[in-house]
Each structure stands twice: as structure tokens, then as C-alpha cells.
Write a protein that holds these residues in place. Structure first.
Motif, mmCIF file in Angstrom:
data_model
loop_
_atom_site.group_PDB
_atom_site.id
_atom_site.type_symbol
_atom_site.label_atom_id
_atom_site.label_comp_id
_atom_site.label_asym_id
_atom_site.label_seq_id
_atom_site.Cartn_x
_atom_site.Cartn_y
_atom_site.Cartn_z
ATOM 1 N N TYR A 18 -2.553 5.090 5.432
ATOM 2 C CA TYR A 18 -2.722 3.693 5.816
ATOM 3 C C TYR A 18 -2.058 3.499 7.170
ATOM 4 N N ARG A 22 -3.313 0.078 -6.823
ATOM 5 C CA ARG A 22 -4.441 -0.731 -6.348
ATOM 6 C C ARG A 22 -5.087 -1.540 -7.479
ATOM 7 N N ARG A 59 0.828 -1.208 0.000
ATOM 8 C CA ARG A 59 0.000 0.000 0.000
ATOM 9 C C ARG A 59 0.861 1.257 0.000
#
Length: 175
Positions: A123, A142, A118
Motif C-alpha cells: 500500500y 479487510r 491497511r
């Protein structure tokens, strides 16, 4: 809380080898793993810098990794949580994918460098205890999850690891 009360198993040394780096190159999901070839290159570069890279993986993965490592690097036998904890406690840092080993190492106070897929700066998942550095791809991917391992270089991991080791060495000297 940062203090969860986890302690080393009785009879296990908590003396860390400043040159030992544990590499846990797998996770519960293959899509969360950095490339095996990059972990191997990382180990070669660490060895060239005078470090002692030691690999460990879950028991069912051991045979595959023994073939990949050959006689170039040690593959530690960690059949249970106590053996794994002892190994993690012996090191100056742990390099891993997004996995439970990062949590255990952090809880034991071993600095962790965790390679994740990620790139979202908000996050918040990470091993939550101790010194933890996340290394992630610079580009959002993603829509193409199989691409992310190619976007994290060995050079970037080494650079972040050097910073983590310097930081934790400085913190330990100040204590």
C-alpha cells in the motif's frame, strides 16, 4: 517531487519544540479513525515521558473533543490553515489518522506518524513529503473494517514514534 515549495506563513516561527507532539485524532471518515481511548492513553504515556501532547481537531469536532479531554490536555484552536500550519511547525512530530493533516505536516517538514487501517505492505498511500512512519494492524482485516483500531496498540504507536523521533533528531544533528 519532494520539494513542493510550501513554506511557513509569514511571521510564523519555524522553531520546533522537541517535546511537543501534536495529536490529530480524527479524519474525514470515522472508519479511518483509531480509537479515541487509545489516543488519550497515548497522550497520557507521552506526558509521563516528559512530552507535551497537544490535540487539535477540525472546528466542528472541537466541542466533542473538549468533553473527552477535560482539563487533562490542551486542545489547540486551529480555525484556519495558517493556524494549523503554525501549530504543526511548532512540534517535533504529528500523530494522526489517515488524513490531510498528515500531508500538510509532511509538506511543512514535520515528522508524521500516521495510523492506518491497511496492513498491505505494498500500500503506497502516505503523506508524501518529509519523514513519515505508517503504523498498521499486523493482521489483514479487510472483511472486518470496524475491527482494525483494536489491532493497533498504544505500545506499537509509542515504539514507532520513538524510532521516528530518534531518526529525525539524528538527521537534524547531521545537517
Amino acid at each position: 517531487t519532494q520539494e513542493i515549495g510550501l513554506v511557513a506563513p509569514v511571521g510564523i516561527s519555524t522553531v520546533r519544540d522537541p517535546d511537543r507532539i501534536i495529536i490529530f485524532s480524527t479524519s474525514g471518515k470515522a472508519r479511518k479513525n483509531w480509537l479515541a481511548t487509545r489516543f488519550l492513553e497515548l497522550a497520557h504515556q507521552l506526558k509521563a515521558k516528559g512530552k507535551e501532547p497537544i490535540f487539535t481537531v477540525a472546528p466542528p469536532e472541537r466541542e466533542e473533543w473538549r468533553r473527552q479531554l477535560g482539563d487533562k490536555f490542551e486542545l489547540a484552536k486551529t480555525d484556519n490553515a495558517s493556524e494549523l500550519a503554525a501549530l504543526l511547525l511548532s512540534a517535533s512530530a504529528v500523530v494522526c489518522n489517515d488524513s490531510g493533516v498528515g500531508h500538510l505536516a509532511g509538506a511543512l517538514g514535520t515528522p508524521v506518524l500516521c495510523i492506518i487501517s491497511r496492513c498491505d505492505p505494498f500500500y503506497t498511500w502516505r503523506p508524501g513529503w518529509g519523514e513519515v512512519t505508517l503504523v498498521r494492524p499486523a493482521l489483514p482485516i479487510r472483511a472486518l473494517p470496524q475491527v482494525w483500531p483494536y489491532l493497533v496498540s498504544v505500545t506499537a504507536v509509542l515504539r514507532h514514534l520513538d524510532v521516528l523521533l530518534e531518526k529525525t533528531t539524528t538527521l537534524n544533528k547531521e545537517r
